[in-house]
Design a protein around this motif. Structure first.
Motif, PDB file in Angstrom:
ATOM      1  N   TYR A 139     -34.921  -9.043 -40.172  1.00 35.88           N
ATOM      2  CA  TYR A 139     -34.735  -8.068 -39.105  1.00 35.88           C
ATOM      3  C   TYR A 139     -35.560  -8.438 -37.872  1.00 35.88           C
ATOM      4  CZ  TYR A 139     -34.492  -3.820 -36.398  1.00 35.88           C
ATOM      5  OH  TYR A 139     -34.314  -2.945 -35.366  1.00 35.88           O
ATOM      6  N   THR A 142     -33.995 -10.907 -35.609  1.00 32.33           N
ATOM      7  CA  THR A 142     -32.881 -10.486 -34.741  1.00 32.33           C
ATOM      8  C   THR A 142     -33.382 -10.214 -33.316  1.00 32.33           C
ATOM      9  OG1 THR A 142     -33.102  -8.088 -35.104  1.00 32.33           O
ATOM     10  CG2 THR A 142     -31.727  -9.331 -36.696  1.00 32.33           C
ATOM     11  N   GLU A 144     -34.616  -7.521 -32.288  1.00 32.97           N
ATOM     12  CA  GLU A 144     -34.369  -6.133 -31.919  1.00 32.97           C
ATOM     13  C   GLU A 144     -35.649  -5.291 -31.949  1.00 32.97           C
ATOM     14  OE1 GLU A 144     -30.506  -3.896 -32.974  1.00 32.97           O
ATOM     15  OE2 GLU A 144     -32.002  -3.088 -34.370  1.00 32.97           O
ATOM     16  N   LYS A 148     -39.680  -1.457 -29.052  1.00 28.83           N
ATOM     17  CA  LYS A 148     -39.221  -0.296 -29.810  1.00 28.83           C
ATOM     18  C   LYS A 148     -40.398   0.299 -30.587  1.00 28.83           C
ATOM     19  CE  LYS A 148     -34.421  -1.274 -29.852  1.00 28.83           C
ATOM     20  NZ  LYS A 148     -34.498  -2.427 -29.031  1.00 28.83           N
ATOM     21  N   TYR A 152     -38.282  -0.692 -34.800  1.00 29.80           N
ATOM     22  CA  TYR A 152     -36.869  -0.724 -35.178  1.00 29.80           C
ATOM     23  C   TYR A 152     -36.052   0.117 -34.208  1.00 29.80           C
ATOM     24  CZ  TYR A 152     -36.919   4.028 -37.109  1.00 29.80           C
ATOM     25  OH  TYR A 152     -37.000   5.394 -37.255  1.00 29.80           O
ATOM     26  N   GLY A 156     -28.935   0.109 -33.362  1.00 25.03           N
ATOM     27  CA  GLY A 156     -28.483  -1.280 -33.454  1.00 25.03           C
ATOM     28  C   GLY A 156     -28.466  -1.777 -34.883  1.00 25.03           C
TER      29      GLY A 156
END
Length: 193
Positions: A139, A142, A144, A148, A152, A156
């Motif tokens: 994860y 990625t 992403e 955040k 996470y 998305g």
């Protein structure tokens, strides 16, 4: 129609508000987000949202309704911020794995050039699935996780990490739109729908 100024550069908040038939302008706040250990999370979220909103409202000579928000992730009374590096992201996701946490979004609304304001928070309970170290690494890779809170994004790829939520999904994304809509209608006579 009164113009709405979003005191945020968040693409997620812009996307949520952009769905409605309103005159929306984006004005990024220059407030530095500072959190002190031991601060009450709900107060932190509301204070940061208010500071951001006020910063932008003070620059709006032509009026308008300024909306600002700040989203934080809280686990065991500790605020989990945005990760600064890979290790922070990994450790945060490891803490969240298989457990519940809360996502708190503070929201402030100020009518520019007046003293009218409303500040509130919304709280949503989130459970993350049991994650293996490989799941976490995959994860993070990625990309992403960056920018955040809690490392996470539920909207998305991170949606695959979430087992359940209790409360407002859009609050976890970054803007509790149902409650915001009600307050805009009641206190500022602005109807999103």
């Amino acid at each position: 129609m009164e113009k709405i100024i979003l005191a945020s550069n968040s693409p997620r908040r812009k996307e949520i508000l952009g769905k409605f038939n309103i005159h929306l302008r984006i004005e990024k706040s220059s407030v530095d987000e500072k959190v002190n250990e031991g601060d009450i999370p709900e107060q932190v979220a509301m204070a940061l949202a208010f500071q951001k909103t006020l910063d932008v409202a003070e620059r709006c000579d032509d009026g308008g309704i300024v909306i600002g928000a700040d989203t934080i992730v809280v686990k065991d009374h500790h605020i989990l911020g945005k990760p600064a590096n890979y290790d922070e992201a990994f450790n945060t996701l490891k803490k969240l794995s298989g457990t519940y946490h809360h996502v708190i979004t503070g929201v402030a609304i100020i009518k520019a050039n007046t003293y009218k304001k409303v500040v509130f928070y919304e709280k949503t309970k989130v459970k993350i699935k049991d994650l293996s170290d490989d799941d976490i690494c995959n994860y993070i890779n990625t990309n992403e996780v960056w920018d955040k809170a809690g490392s996470y994004g539920i909207q998305g790829i991170g949606s695959a990490l979430v087992e359940s939520i209790e409360g407002d999904y859009f609050n976890v994304v970054g803007l509790p739109i149902a409650r915001l809509s009600s307050i805009l209608r009641k206190d500022f006579n602005i109807k999103l729908i």
